[in-house]
Design an enzyme around this catalytic site. Structure first.
Site, short mmCIF file in Angstrom:
data_model
loop_
_atom_site.label_atom_id
_atom_site.label_comp_id
_atom_site.label_asym_id
_atom_site.label_seq_id
_atom_site.Cartn_x
_atom_site.Cartn_y
_atom_site.Cartn_z
N HIS A 182 30.40 -15.01 20.23
CA HIS A 182 30.00 -16.09 21.13
C HIS A 182 30.70 -17.38 20.73
O HIS A 182 30.72 -17.75 19.56
CB HIS A 182 28.48 -16.32 21.06
N LYS A 229 36.54 -12.05 24.80
CA LYS A 229 36.82 -12.96 25.90
C LYS A 229 37.87 -13.98 25.49
O LYS A 229 37.91 -14.43 24.35
CB LYS A 229 35.53 -13.67 26.33
#
Length: 300
Positions: A272, A173
């Site tokens: 993350h 991401k």
């Protein structure tokens, strides 16, 4: 500036400046269009806190989930923060907008033994040499072995794999690149697929390019096909059809923590940005521990 024009300008900012994925930009746009549909196409400067509260109240009355309301609150805050920074509004009306607390939902996790059985069965099928069977075995071994996202898996090129070291270079991401390790079973499955399976699939079409995982027509495999494969193979052992590639990611993280892995190491592996995102898996492990206690302890 009218609200509709401001929403499109914000979406362009998310896409070109923040470089968010098309799916994320679409989610922001859909949330803000719902706001516009509820309060009307007002001048952006005229939107105030009461308009935003009315929007969330209408969503509550029609039965939207708390998670949806929380996401929409977040979208509104991001939108008006941007508008204030761009001097499109004199003040940010979303600063006092309160998001409902999300209910905690634990992800589906496959038991390690059951998942091992699925992978062993796929390995036996792959040993017969069918290209699709070789691909399916390698794909699921890598999803589980590296804990990567489906977008990261589908974006893999052959040069991104280092079979000798057992690592894959993935683009996560926010276009953040990281290198993730995978174990010996995935190494063996990928080696067999790249040697015997991928060339046969590539020969079926001209659109293969450098992609690692190919569809039956020889082109780069897409997320939908991966979802279908995981649902078909892993769904029965989880006991639900509501599973997908993320189930293997959840399972990998949970099994790592069950085995004593450091939480920050798991955060790095999963890519993350926040440790808080990874901590959901500590709750999963606690639930599994409590279930084992209730089943096995004589004083449970």
């Amino acid at each position: 500036m009218l609200l509709t024009r401001a929403i499109e300008a914000f979406a362009a900012h998310l896409s070109t400046v923040r470089r968010l994925s098309p799916a994320t930009v679409r989610a922001y746009r859909n949330d803000l269009r719902d706001l516009q549909a509820t309060i009307g196409d007002l001048e952006l400067r005229d939107v105030d806190l009461e308009h935003l509260r009315e929007w969330l109240w209408q969503a509550t009355k029609r039965g939207d989930e708390r998670s949806t309301l929380a996401r929409r609150t977040s979208s509104a805050r991001a939108f008006f923060r941007w508008a204030h920074e761009e001097e499109l509004v004199p003040a940010d009306p979303s600063l006092r907008l309160v998001a409902p607390k999300r209910g905690r939902t634990l992800p589906h996790v496959a038991a390690a033994e059951a998942l091992g059985g699925v992978l062993d069965r796929l390995g036996r099928a792959a040993a017969e040499g069918d290209p699709v069977a070789l691909r399916d075995h390698a794909l699921l071994e890598l999803l589980y072995g590296a804990g990567i996202r489906v977008s990261e898996l589908c974006g893999l090129d052959v040069d991104d794999l280092d079979l000798d070291r057992g690592t894959a270079r993935v683009l996560g991401k926010g276009s953040k690149e990281r290198v993730v390790p995978f174990g010996a079973p995935a190494q063996r499955a990928l080696g067999a697929y790249l040697t015997r399976g991928r060339p046969a699939l590539a020969a079926r079409g001209a659109g293969a390019g450098p992609a690692v995982f190919l569809g039956v027509r020889g082109g780069r495999m897409g997320p939908r096909a991966v979802y279908d494969l995981v649902t078909r193979e892993v769904g029965p052992v989880v006991g639900s059809s509501a599973v997908g590639p993320h189930t293997l990611r959840h399972s990998a993280a949970t099994h790592l923590l069950d085995g004593g892995a450091d939480l920050r190491a798991v955060q790095e592996l999963l890519g993350h940005a926040s440790l808080g995102t990874t901590q959901i898996y500590t709750h999963v492990s606690s639930e599994r521990l409590a279930a084992a206690y209730r089943l096995a302890h004589p004083r449970a």
